[in-house]
Design an enzyme around this catalytic site. Structure first.
Site, PDB file in Angstrom:
ATOM      1  CB  SER A 106       1.624  -8.053   0.145  1.00 33.64           C
ATOM      2  OG  SER A 106       1.095  -6.617  -0.018  1.00 33.64           O
ATOM      3  CG  ASP A 156       2.490  -3.958  -6.934  1.00 32.80           C
ATOM      4  OD1 ASP A 156       1.568  -3.147  -6.647  1.00 32.80           O
ATOM      5  OD2 ASP A 156       3.297  -4.783  -6.323  1.00 32.80           O
ATOM      6  CG  HIS A 187       0.201  -6.010  -5.150  1.00 36.87           C
ATOM      7  ND1 HIS A 187       1.154  -5.156  -4.420  1.00 36.87           N
ATOM      8  CD2 HIS A 187      -0.212  -6.478  -3.586  1.00 36.87           C
ATOM      9  CE1 HIS A 187       1.546  -5.399  -3.219  1.00 36.87           C
ATOM     10  NE2 HIS A 187       0.461  -6.283  -2.718  1.00 36.87           N
TER      11      HIS A 187
HETATM   12  C1  MLT Z   1       2.139  -2.870   3.431  1.00 37.60           C
HETATM   13  O1  MLT Z   1       1.187  -2.149   3.841  1.00 37.60           O
HETATM   14  O2  MLT Z   1       2.990  -3.431   3.801  1.00 37.60           O
HETATM   15  C2  MLT Z   1       1.983  -2.514   1.713  1.00 37.60           C
HETATM   16  O3  MLT Z   1       1.327  -1.578   1.694  1.00 37.60           O
HETATM   17  C3  MLT Z   1       1.376  -3.858   1.108  1.00 37.60           C
HETATM   18  C4  MLT Z   1       0.062  -4.000   1.773  1.00 37.60           C
HETATM   19  O4  MLT Z   1      -0.005  -4.719   2.603  1.00 37.60           O
HETATM   20  O5  MLT Z   1      -0.952  -3.778   0.936  1.00 37.60           O
END
Ligand code: MLT
Length: 210
Positions: A106, A156, A187
């Site tokens: 992520s 996701d 996700h």
């Molecule tokens: C991010 O902010 O890098 C993406 O939105 C993924 C997350 O951290 O939720």
């Protein structure tokens, strides 16, 4: 927990001589311990370098600032990716390890993608779990056949399928050897991520260092 380099981090020297080190990059709200169990499942015995993101969002560590979910402060992404690249070089000297392969989830996968594009020689490869494009106008990088696995989730809610596919194209165009798969998951990580990542690491022999 180590505090003597430029990021709070955890370092595990590993038990397999010659195994490729992994750079573990956690998701929003995680820390340097988060991905260690995952790394042990996919590459047991490999050295692990695991920094904690320095940006705090509502008490949650991250690797760069965002303006909203999926909307990044790109100036900060750039600055933080270069800062992380410097940390990796520092840690390589300090611990005597070769260029690591990033294992990012992520937010950690997004900063890994940014490091690949801004400092291509810092990483020997990357596994990007639920990653997105980090820059609206990506820099022209030369990735010299760097192996990259991208695992996306068909369900996701944070990452549109087209965004993940665009990331795969950007990295391919830069010269990376990209394997992009879209799994029937959301996700969150699932056992299939572990299975595919382990097999990919084995088939690319990227678990072994030079
Ligand atoms: C991010 O902010 O890098 C993406 O939105 C993924 C997350 O951290 O939720």
């Amino acid at each position: 927990m180590e505090t003597h380099l430029s990021f709070v981090h955890r370092f595990e020297p590993g038990t397999q001589p010659g195994a490729r080190p992994l750079l573990l990059l956690h998701g929003t709200g995680g820390n340097e311990d988060d991905l260690v169990p995952l790394a042990e499942m996919i590459a047991a015995g490999s050295p692990m370098l695991s920094p904690r993101g320095k940006v705090i969002e509502n008490g949650m560590p991250r690797f760069f600032r965002r303006l909203a979910e999926g909307v990044f402060d790109e100036e900060d992404v750039r600055r933080r990716a270069l800062e992380l690249a410097r940390f990796v070089e520092e840690a390589r000297t300090n611990y005597g390890i070769p260029a690591p392969l990033a294992l990012g989830y992520s937010n950690g996968a997004n900063i890994a993608a940014a490091v690949l594009l801004l400092s291509p020689s810092v990483l020997s490869g990357a596994v990007l779990l639920r990653a997105m494009v980090p820059f609206a106008h990506p820099p022209h990088a030369k990735l010299q056949k760097t192996p990259v696995l991208i695992l996306s989730g068909a369900a996701d809610p944070i990452i549109p399928a087209a965004n993940a596919s665009r990331l795969a194209s950007i990295l391919k165009d830069a010269g990376a050897v990209v394997d992009h798969r879209t799994l029937r998951v959301g996700h969150e990580l699932s056992p299939i991520d572990v299975k595919i990542t382990r097999a990919w690491l084995e088939s690319h022999a990227v678990a072994q260092g030079p």
